[in-house]
Design a protein around this motif. Sequence first.
Motif, PDB file in Angstrom:
ATOM      1  N   ILE A 313      13.809   4.730   2.901  1.00 56.35           N
ATOM      2  CA  ILE A 313      13.459   5.048   1.351  1.00 56.35           C
ATOM      3  C   ILE A 313      13.090   3.891   0.637  1.00 56.35           C
ATOM      4  O   ILE A 313      11.996   3.986  -0.452  1.00 56.35           O
ATOM      5  CB  ILE A 313      14.735   5.840   0.749  1.00 56.35           C
ATOM      6  CG1 ILE A 313      14.885   7.189   1.581  1.00 56.35           C
ATOM      7  CG2 ILE A 313      14.615   5.834  -0.789  1.00 56.35           C
ATOM      8  CD1 ILE A 313      16.157   7.939   1.260  1.00 56.35           C
ATOM      9  N   ASN A 314      13.525   2.782   0.591  1.00 52.96           N
ATOM     10  CA  ASN A 314      13.519   1.564   0.001  1.00 52.96           C
ATOM     11  C   ASN A 314      11.851   0.970   0.199  1.00 52.96           C
ATOM     12  O   ASN A 314      11.056   0.818  -0.692  1.00 52.96           O
ATOM     13  CB  ASN A 314      14.177   0.061   0.463  1.00 52.96           C
ATOM     14  CG  ASN A 314      15.718   0.621  -0.356  1.00 52.96           C
ATOM     15  OD1 ASN A 314      15.675   1.245  -1.269  1.00 52.96           O
ATOM     16  ND2 ASN A 314      16.684  -0.029   0.346  1.00 52.96           N
ATOM     17  N   LEU A 318       8.772   1.182  -2.450  1.00 54.66           N
ATOM     18  CA  LEU A 318       8.219  -0.182  -2.716  1.00 54.66           C
ATOM     19  C   LEU A 318       6.736   0.207  -2.344  1.00 54.66           C
ATOM     20  O   LEU A 318       5.802  -0.237  -3.391  1.00 54.66           O
ATOM     21  CB  LEU A 318       8.625  -1.292  -1.650  1.00 54.66           C
ATOM     22  CG  LEU A 318       7.601  -2.510  -1.786  1.00 54.66           C
ATOM     23  CD1 LEU A 318       8.008  -3.148  -2.985  1.00 54.66           C
ATOM     24  CD2 LEU A 318       8.260  -3.377  -0.447  1.00 54.66           C
ATOM     25  N   TYR A 319       6.183   1.050  -1.358  1.00 55.21           N
ATOM     26  CA  TYR A 319       5.023   1.160  -1.014  1.00 55.21           C
ATOM     27  C   TYR A 319       4.398   1.912  -2.107  1.00 55.21           C
ATOM     28  O   TYR A 319       3.056   1.978  -2.715  1.00 55.21           O
ATOM     29  CB  TYR A 319       4.835   2.011   0.220  1.00 55.21           C
ATOM     30  CG  TYR A 319       3.193   2.267   0.302  1.00 55.21           C
ATOM     31  CD1 TYR A 319       2.567   1.354   1.004  1.00 55.21           C
ATOM     32  CD2 TYR A 319       2.883   3.537   0.095  1.00 55.21           C
ATOM     33  CE1 TYR A 319       0.975   1.478   1.405  1.00 55.21           C
ATOM     34  CE2 TYR A 319       1.484   3.696   0.383  1.00 55.21           C
ATOM     35  CZ  TYR A 319       0.596   2.767   0.952  1.00 55.21           C
ATOM     36  OH  TYR A 319      -0.752   3.200   1.200  1.00 55.21           O
ATOM     37  N   SER A 320       5.037   3.132  -2.789  1.00 55.48           N
ATOM     38  CA  SER A 320       4.425   3.873  -3.746  1.00 55.48           C
ATOM     39  C   SER A 320       4.258   3.140  -4.879  1.00 55.48           C
ATOM     40  O   SER A 320       3.282   3.475  -5.753  1.00 55.48           O
ATOM     41  CB  SER A 320       5.445   5.225  -4.041  1.00 55.48           C
ATOM     42  OG  SER A 320       6.174   5.014  -4.697  1.00 55.48           O
ATOM     43  N   ASN A 325       0.180   0.488  -8.463  1.00 53.35           N
ATOM     44  CA  ASN A 325      -0.059  -0.564  -9.142  1.00 53.35           C
ATOM     45  C   ASN A 325       1.232  -0.830 -10.254  1.00 53.35           C
ATOM     46  O   ASN A 325       0.802  -1.139 -11.514  1.00 53.35           O
ATOM     47  CB  ASN A 325      -1.291  -0.851  -9.821  1.00 53.35           C
ATOM     48  CG  ASN A 325      -2.490  -1.100  -8.938  1.00 53.35           C
ATOM     49  OD1 ASN A 325      -2.158  -1.483  -7.872  1.00 53.35           O
ATOM     50  ND2 ASN A 325      -3.575  -0.369  -9.123  1.00 53.35           N
ATOM     51  N   LYS A 326       2.345  -0.365  -9.919  1.00 52.03           N
ATOM     52  CA  LYS A 326       3.475  -0.469 -10.695  1.00 52.03           C
ATOM     53  C   LYS A 326       4.280  -1.521 -10.362  1.00 52.03           C
ATOM     54  O   LYS A 326       5.643  -1.558 -10.957  1.00 52.03           O
ATOM     55  CB  LYS A 326       4.013   0.777 -10.913  1.00 52.03           C
ATOM     56  CG  LYS A 326       3.284   1.744 -11.894  1.00 52.03           C
ATOM     57  CD  LYS A 326       3.876   3.224 -12.509  1.00 52.03           C
ATOM     58  CE  LYS A 326       3.117   3.719 -12.984  1.00 52.03           C
ATOM     59  NZ  LYS A 326       3.451   5.165 -13.175  1.00 52.03           N
ATOM     60  N   PHE A 327       4.212  -2.323  -9.454  1.00 55.28           N
ATOM     61  CA  PHE A 327       5.225  -3.179  -8.930  1.00 55.28           C
ATOM     62  C   PHE A 327       5.106  -4.397  -9.867  1.00 55.28           C
ATOM     63  O   PHE A 327       4.167  -5.018 -10.063  1.00 55.28           O
ATOM     64  CB  PHE A 327       4.832  -3.409  -7.566  1.00 55.28           C
ATOM     65  CG  PHE A 327       6.026  -4.425  -6.766  1.00 55.28           C
ATOM     66  CD1 PHE A 327       7.059  -3.711  -6.418  1.00 55.28           C
ATOM     67  CD2 PHE A 327       5.875  -5.695  -6.893  1.00 55.28           C
ATOM     68  CE1 PHE A 327       7.998  -4.515  -6.018  1.00 55.28           C
ATOM     69  CE2 PHE A 327       6.791  -6.535  -6.442  1.00 55.28           C
ATOM     70  CZ  PHE A 327       8.282  -5.916  -6.072  1.00 55.28           C
ATOM     71  N   LYS A 456      -1.066  -4.836   1.083  1.00 50.96           N
ATOM     72  CA  LYS A 456      -0.985  -4.655  -0.564  1.00 50.96           C
ATOM     73  C   LYS A 456      -0.417  -5.648  -1.400  1.00 50.96           C
ATOM     74  O   LYS A 456      -1.264  -6.083  -2.321  1.00 50.96           O
ATOM     75  CB  LYS A 456      -0.019  -3.427  -0.905  1.00 50.96           C
ATOM     76  CG  LYS A 456      -0.889  -2.114  -0.376  1.00 50.96           C
ATOM     77  CD  LYS A 456      -0.792  -1.244  -1.626  1.00 50.96           C
ATOM     78  CE  LYS A 456      -1.774   0.139  -1.435  1.00 50.96           C
ATOM     79  NZ  LYS A 456      -2.889  -0.153  -1.967  1.00 50.96           N
ATOM     80  N   ILE A 457       0.445  -6.529  -0.827  1.00 54.84           N
ATOM     81  CA  ILE A 457       0.979  -7.741  -1.795  1.00 54.84           C
ATOM     82  C   ILE A 457      -0.123  -8.677  -1.426  1.00 54.84           C
ATOM     83  O   ILE A 457      -0.392  -9.205  -2.714  1.00 54.84           O
ATOM     84  CB  ILE A 457       2.374  -8.185  -0.951  1.00 54.84           C
ATOM     85  CG1 ILE A 457       3.341  -7.045  -1.005  1.00 54.84           C
ATOM     86  CG2 ILE A 457       2.746  -9.245  -1.594  1.00 54.84           C
ATOM     87  CD1 ILE A 457       4.691  -7.305  -0.507  1.00 54.84           C
TER      88      ILE A 457
END
Length: 490
Positions: A313-314, A318-320, A325-327, A456-457
């Motif tokens: 779930i974590n 994180l992925y979503s 682009n909300k991280f 992505k990072i």
Amino acid sequence: MSIRFKLILSYIAMLIIPIILTILVGAVSLLFYFGEPDEGINRKYGIGLIRSSVMERDNIFSDIKGKILKSPEKFQDEDYLKTLEEKLTKASSGIIIRRDDKIIYSSKGFEGFNQGKSLPEFGSYIQDMVLPNGEEKRGFVLSQHDFYFKDSSNGSVFLITNLNPIKSAYIKTRITLSIFIVIILVLTNGLLTYIVARSIVNPLERLKSSANRIKEGDLDFKVKADTKDEIGELCSTFEEMRARLKESLETQLQYEKNRRELVSNISHDLKTPITAIKGYVEGIRDGVADNPEKLKRYIDTIHSKTEDVDRLINELFLYSKLDLNKFPFNYSIINIKSYLLDLTDEIRFDLREKNIELNYKEDIEGNIVVSADSQQLKRVFMNIVDNGVKYMDKEHGAIDIFARDKGDIIEVEIRDNGQGIPDKSLEFIFDRFYRADESRNTLIGGSGLGLSIARKIIEEHGGTMWAESEEGTGTSIFFTLKKYKSGEKL
Ligand code: ADP
């Protein structure tokens, strides 16, 4: 050729072609009437009609003059006059012979020319005089030759030629020419209009049918641009539009497919540990775990499964966030050399427990800095190294980390000597939920999100990530980091 140019050209052609053809027709007609009559083919087709009558007339007149010179009395000889008459008729002519004031001979049909003694007097020497007076004399031409009979009386011979047949031939020529011109004009204009219209209308028709196909939802065809004019350009633009529409439709379908896969993968990955948890909980409830050791084992398993779910779930969360682009990245300036040294020391310590050796090498000179979120960069390293551990199948496992200075960027390679990745899977390993092991075996504990999160990072940091691998030998994951230049935004 552009339509504008085509139209200009066709207008010019509409002007020039009739002119050229008219000149041609005119020349042929003139040849017909004035051409050299004695040349074989011309005689056969009547070319030189006017010329021949004029020549005939001249011949007759010189013949008459010659005869008069020899013997003026010949003009009282009936036989001679009869043969002369035949020639005269052919040349639409006639003669009148006058002795003093008396008409002694007149060709048939030409008697009226001396009515009221209208013929010129002896000694007038008339050559080719047009006779305008009197209705019946219109279109006639008269030539006069004077001589003396043997008894010294005045003699005059008048050659009168009817020009009306030539005149009507002229009129006929003019009418024929006019008809030709009209026909040529209609034909060339019609033909050119047809050609130009066809080159405009046909492609438009095709475009229309293409638009209809698209309207019906059919995008599997190509709109061909046959011409290089404005319509050709329109066809190309239309084709581009169709291709883009198709592409966006395919992307949409792909998104839809991905979304369905995502839901099914999440359900599957969540369901597996939860089914296990449920089973163990039911076991405890039904008293299957009937001694403290069994109970502890059950509870430990439940705990580990719960951790699996929690981790999944974590990662999903994180992925979503990364995907949307909300991280919230927390960038700072990092000295890459010391950062990598510290990080690899830490990882080396962890790996020692797992009996995997970690080697670190770098060729970075000087104090190179990058702008990065150190926590997330560490996550990238951990995800890749974790895979190296998870997919390690050698007794002496080794993970080598290289950091190379490549001008504006630092390239990092994390190489393991594990099981490697099959060629067919290599291009997909960065896709979310992708696992080379299609059975989605959860024994190894992968979610299929580790590498997609890492990529992505790195992309967020302005870098790229890729992989090289050989099945049975090992895998290398590469990524780049941009060097920080002073004054740049963090
Ligand atoms: P997972 O959580 O399943 O490891 P990842 O996104 O990290 O998901 O990796 C995707 C897939 O790529 C893995 O399931 C595995 O099949 C393959 N893979 C990734 N790294 C390695 C590696 N170092 N060695 C062999 N296979 C790997």
